[in-house]
Motif scaffolding. Structure first.
Motif, PDB file in Angstrom:
ATOM      1  N   ILE A 312      94.917  37.501  47.277  1.00 32.24           N
ATOM      2  CA  ILE A 312      95.158  38.658  48.132  1.00 32.24           C
ATOM      3  C   ILE A 312      95.348  39.925  47.312  1.00 32.24           C
ATOM      4  O   ILE A 312      94.962  41.030  47.719  1.00 32.24           O
ATOM      5  CB  ILE A 312      96.384  38.406  49.048  1.00 32.24           C
ATOM      6  N   TYR A 313      95.917  39.794  46.109  1.00 26.64           N
ATOM      7  CA  TYR A 313      96.225  40.982  45.320  1.00 26.64           C
ATOM      8  C   TYR A 313      94.992  41.593  44.661  1.00 26.64           C
ATOM      9  O   TYR A 313      95.076  42.693  44.106  1.00 26.64           O
ATOM     10  CB  TYR A 313      97.288  40.656  44.274  1.00 26.64           C
ATOM     11  N   ARG A 314      93.862  40.904  44.736  1.00 24.66           N
ATOM     12  CA  ARG A 314      92.632  41.502  44.227  1.00 24.66           C
ATOM     13  C   ARG A 314      92.174  42.662  45.100  1.00 24.66           C
ATOM     14  O   ARG A 314      91.300  43.433  44.697  1.00 24.66           O
ATOM     15  CB  ARG A 314      91.534  40.435  44.142  1.00 24.66           C
ATOM     16  N   GLN A 315      92.770  42.788  46.280  1.00 24.31           N
ATOM     17  CA  GLN A 315      92.447  43.910  47.162  1.00 24.31           C
ATOM     18  C   GLN A 315      93.336  45.121  46.896  1.00 24.31           C
ATOM     19  O   GLN A 315      93.130  46.173  47.502  1.00 24.31           O
ATOM     20  CB  GLN A 315      92.607  43.482  48.628  1.00 24.31           C
ATOM     21  N   PHE A 316      94.313  44.988  45.995  1.00 24.69           N
ATOM     22  CA  PHE A 316      95.299  46.033  45.775  1.00 24.69           C
ATOM     23  C   PHE A 316      94.944  46.916  44.577  1.00 24.69           C
ATOM     24  O   PHE A 316      94.319  46.461  43.623  1.00 24.69           O
ATOM     25  CB  PHE A 316      96.685  45.421  45.522  1.00 24.69           C
ATOM     26  N   ILE A 317      95.374  48.164  44.641  1.00 28.60           N
ATOM     27  CA  ILE A 317      95.378  49.053  43.485  1.00 28.60           C
ATOM     28  C   ILE A 317      96.808  49.555  43.341  1.00 28.60           C
ATOM     29  O   ILE A 317      97.225  50.473  44.061  1.00 28.60           O
ATOM     30  CB  ILE A 317      94.429  50.258  43.650  1.00 28.60           C
ATOM     31  N   PRO A 318      97.605  48.976  42.448  1.00 23.54           N
ATOM     32  CA  PRO A 318      99.002  49.413  42.319  1.00 23.54           C
ATOM     33  C   PRO A 318      99.073  50.891  41.923  1.00 23.54           C
ATOM     34  O   PRO A 318      98.355  51.340  41.023  1.00 23.54           O
ATOM     35  CB  PRO A 318      99.546  48.521  41.198  1.00 23.54           C
ATOM     36  N   SER A 319      99.932  51.649  42.596  1.00 18.75           N
ATOM     37  CA  SER A 319     100.092  53.063  42.245  1.00 18.75           C
ATOM     38  C   SER A 319     100.591  53.209  40.818  1.00 18.75           C
ATOM     39  O   SER A 319     100.345  54.233  40.161  1.00 18.75           O
ATOM     40  CB  SER A 319     101.057  53.742  43.217  1.00 18.75           C
ATOM     41  N   VAL A 335      95.706  42.748  37.415  1.00 21.30           N
ATOM     42  CA  VAL A 335      95.224  42.788  38.799  1.00 21.30           C
ATOM     43  C   VAL A 335      93.706  42.892  38.782  1.00 21.30           C
ATOM     44  O   VAL A 335      93.150  43.922  38.407  1.00 21.30           O
ATOM     45  CB  VAL A 335      95.824  43.982  39.564  1.00 21.30           C
ATOM     46  N   ASP A 336      93.035  41.828  39.180  1.00 18.12           N
ATOM     47  CA  ASP A 336      91.574  41.826  39.196  1.00 18.12           C
ATOM     48  C   ASP A 336      91.076  42.596  40.420  1.00 18.12           C
ATOM     49  O   ASP A 336      91.848  42.940  41.310  1.00 18.12           O
ATOM     50  CB  ASP A 336      91.060  40.388  39.218  1.00 18.12           C
ATOM     51  N   GLY A 337      89.773  42.865  40.469  1.00 20.76           N
ATOM     52  CA  GLY A 337      89.194  43.538  41.620  1.00 20.76           C
ATOM     53  C   GLY A 337      89.061  45.031  41.395  1.00 20.76           C
ATOM     54  O   GLY A 337      88.690  45.499  40.316  1.00 20.76           O
ATOM     55  N   GLY A 349      92.670  50.730  28.996  1.00 19.42           N
ATOM     56  CA  GLY A 349      93.538  49.619  28.647  1.00 19.42           C
ATOM     57  C   GLY A 349      92.812  48.298  28.678  1.00 19.42           C
ATOM     58  O   GLY A 349      91.576  48.243  28.631  1.00 19.42           O
ATOM     59  N   LEU A 350      93.593  47.218  28.800  1.00 19.15           N
ATOM     60  CA  LEU A 350      93.046  45.868  28.756  1.00 19.15           C
ATOM     61  C   LEU A 350      93.486  45.079  29.980  1.00 19.15           C
ATOM     62  O   LEU A 350      94.646  45.155  30.413  1.00 19.15           O
ATOM     63  CB  LEU A 350      93.530  45.139  27.495  1.00 19.15           C
ATOM     64  N   TYR A 351      92.559  44.299  30.516  1.00 17.94           N
ATOM     65  CA  TYR A 351      92.870  43.376  31.608  1.00 17.94           C
ATOM     66  C   TYR A 351      93.235  42.025  31.022  1.00 17.94           C
ATOM     67  O   TYR A 351      92.700  41.611  29.991  1.00 17.94           O
ATOM     68  CB  TYR A 351      91.657  43.235  32.518  1.00 17.94           C
ATOM     69  N   TYR A 352      94.163  41.313  31.687  1.00 18.42           N
ATOM     70  CA  TYR A 352      94.442  39.913  31.347  1.00 18.42           C
ATOM     71  C   TYR A 352      94.696  39.145  32.642  1.00 18.42           C
ATOM     72  O   TYR A 352      95.121  39.732  33.643  1.00 18.42           O
ATOM     73  CB  TYR A 352      95.635  39.795  30.389  1.00 18.42           C
ATOM     74  N   PRO A 353      94.436  37.842  32.677  1.00 22.83           N
ATOM     75  CA  PRO A 353      94.629  37.066  33.906  1.00 22.83           C
ATOM     76  C   PRO A 353      96.086  37.083  34.369  1.00 22.83           C
ATOM     77  O   PRO A 353      97.010  37.018  33.555  1.00 22.83           O
ATOM     78  CB  PRO A 353      94.194  35.646  33.503  1.00 22.83           C
ATOM     79  N   ALA A 354      96.267  37.156  35.670  1.00 25.35           N
ATOM     80  CA  ALA A 354      97.606  37.262  36.250  1.00 25.35           C
ATOM     81  C   ALA A 354      98.486  36.084  35.852  1.00 25.35           C
ATOM     82  O   ALA A 354      98.034  34.928  35.813  1.00 25.35           O
ATOM     83  CB  ALA A 354      97.512  37.345  37.772  1.00 25.35           C
ATOM     84  N   GLU A 355      99.740  36.399  35.545  1.00 25.99           N
ATOM     85  CA  GLU A 355     100.787  35.421  35.223  1.00 25.99           C
ATOM     86  C   GLU A 355     100.431  34.546  34.023  1.00 25.99           C
ATOM     87  O   GLU A 355     100.929  33.433  33.901  1.00 25.99           O
ATOM     88  CB  GLU A 355     101.100  34.549  36.442  1.00 25.99           C
TER      89      GLU A 355
END
Length: 408
Positions: A312-319, A335-337, A349-355
């Motif tokens: 569900i959080y792949r639909q989010f863009i955290p402020s 946060v992917d997506g 920056g860099l992405y990493y898999p959640a948790e």
């Protein structure tokens, strides 16, 4: 154009929702429109209405030049399902009463969710005030509540979905913070309803506090360290236990220091876990006002923007993503997506898999060993945020959309 803005959260409460609504209200005023706000009496996160707001059912005040009606709501420090429901429903009712008390007619009523019940307040208040109704969606409910296990009763889910459909289809216009949210709403609502993505944004001047960097680092005793900071709510949705795992994996790297700045329901559990592992490379700081938080971010070398590992959080863009980029340091995002796409487009920056604590530790070690690349990420991320992700830009988009709806 006169706009009545209903939001359960508004300053002096802090966080993403109040700040978004404040920027929208200011943007509307700067565009030449008159704005009046209806919000709850400040009580977050303690669950107790602040003492200086306990004078009566309603408090008429001015915040940053904006007239605000603060209304009583049911609050309780202990937050279970029934008490949260009472909290939301009490504001739903009081917002309508507050709208009736507000003098004069309005051209547009803008109601911002969550909670979804604010949409009912907005729809009914718009009818009573003979105004166009625009619904601002910052969270897709009940889909998120169902996905996270907060809403499990099948009857309650069906009722919530009916409520969602009812509100969407009675709006004269809908705004949402992500393209994914817009897609979901279009599946639920009639295609005839005008829709606009109005993302969250940042205030670059607030988060550009480079001159305070060394003073804050000295006060924290982290001179010479590579400081990785999480600033915000310490809640379940952020999926924060993996930060403790990453700190544990990096315990032997004396150059790295973790800072967790904020408060929330999982803070004590995180502290206990860090203590049980005897970690000396992580410190916990209390929640501070926005400008102080921005100074702590300026004193950092990398900033964390995590969410729990759930589709569900792949639909989010955290402020927090925009604020972190504006601070001028590389962002570590889980946060992917759509959020990941923005970070990668900005090269910020860099992405990493959640948790994934191990993956986070690896990204941090890479940044420590590649300081110039990290600094370049900070520079490009800040430039992107200043150009594309300011609250002023988003507020103007909202003003343009409301003008369009008012003229129909």
């Amino acid at each position: 154009m006169r706009v009545l803005l209903i939001s359960q959260y508004f300053p002096p409460e802090t966080g993403g929702p109040p700040n978004r609504l404040l920027s929208i209200a200011n943007g509307l005023r700067e565009a030449g429109h008159e704005v009046h706000v209806l919000a709850e009496k400040p009580n977050h996160p303690e669950g107790i209405i602040r003492e200086d707001y306990r004078g009566g059912i309603f408090e008429e005040r001015t915040y940053d030049g904006i007239p605000v009606t603060y209304t009583w709501v049911y609050t309780d420090p202990e937050k279970n399902f029934l008490k949260r429901l009472a909290f939301y429903l009490s504001f739903m009712v009081m917002a309508v009463v507050g709208a009736l008390r507000t003098k004069g007619d309005f051209d547009v009523l803008l109601a911002s969710s969550p909670p979804l019940f604010v949409g009912l307040s907005g729809w009914l208040s718009a009818r009573l005030k003979d105004a166009k109704f625009v619904f601002d969606v910052r969270d897709i409910w009940p889909e998120v509540a169902v996905a996270m296990g907060a809403l499990t009763n099948s009857v309650a889910i069906r009722l919530a979905e009916r409520l969602e459909q009812f509100i969407y289809n009675r709006a004269d216009g809908i705004t949402a913070v992500t393209s994914s949210f817009c897609d979901h709403i279009q599946e639920v609502a009639s295609e005839r309803i005008p829709m606009q993505r109005v993302m969250n944004g940042t205030m670059p001047d607030v988060f550009q506090q480079d001159e305070r960097r060394e003073d804050v680092r000295e006060a924290l005793g982290v001179e010479g360290k590579y400081v990785v900071t999480y600033a915000g709510n310490l809640g379940l949705a952020q999926g924060l236990p993996h930060l403790i795992e990453a700190a544990d994996l990096l315990q032997e790297n004396e150059d790295v220091e973790f800072v967790l700045l904020g408060s929330g329901p999982v803070k004590e559990d995180l502290i206990q876990e860090a203590n049980s592992r005897e970690l000396d490379n992580i410190c916990f700081l209390d929640r501070v006002p926005l400008e102080e938080a921005a100074a702590h971010m300026a004193a950092s070398d990398a900033l964390l923007v995590p969410l729990e590992d759930h589709e569900i959080y792949r639909q989010f863009i955290p402020s927090k993503l925009f604020d972190s980029m504006a601070s001028g340091h590389p962002v570590l995002l889980s946060v992917d997506g759509e959020a990941r796409s923005i970070l990668e487009e900005a090269e910020g920056g860099l992405y990493y898999p959640a948790e994934d604590g191990e993956a986070l530790a690896e990204r941090i070690e890479w940044l420590v060993n590649h300081p110039e690349e990290g600094k370049e990420m900070g520079r490009t991320g800040r430039a992107y945020a200043r150009k594309n992700c300011t609250r002023a830009v988003q507020a103007q988009e909202m003003a343009d959309f409301l003008e369009q709806i008012a003229d129909t």
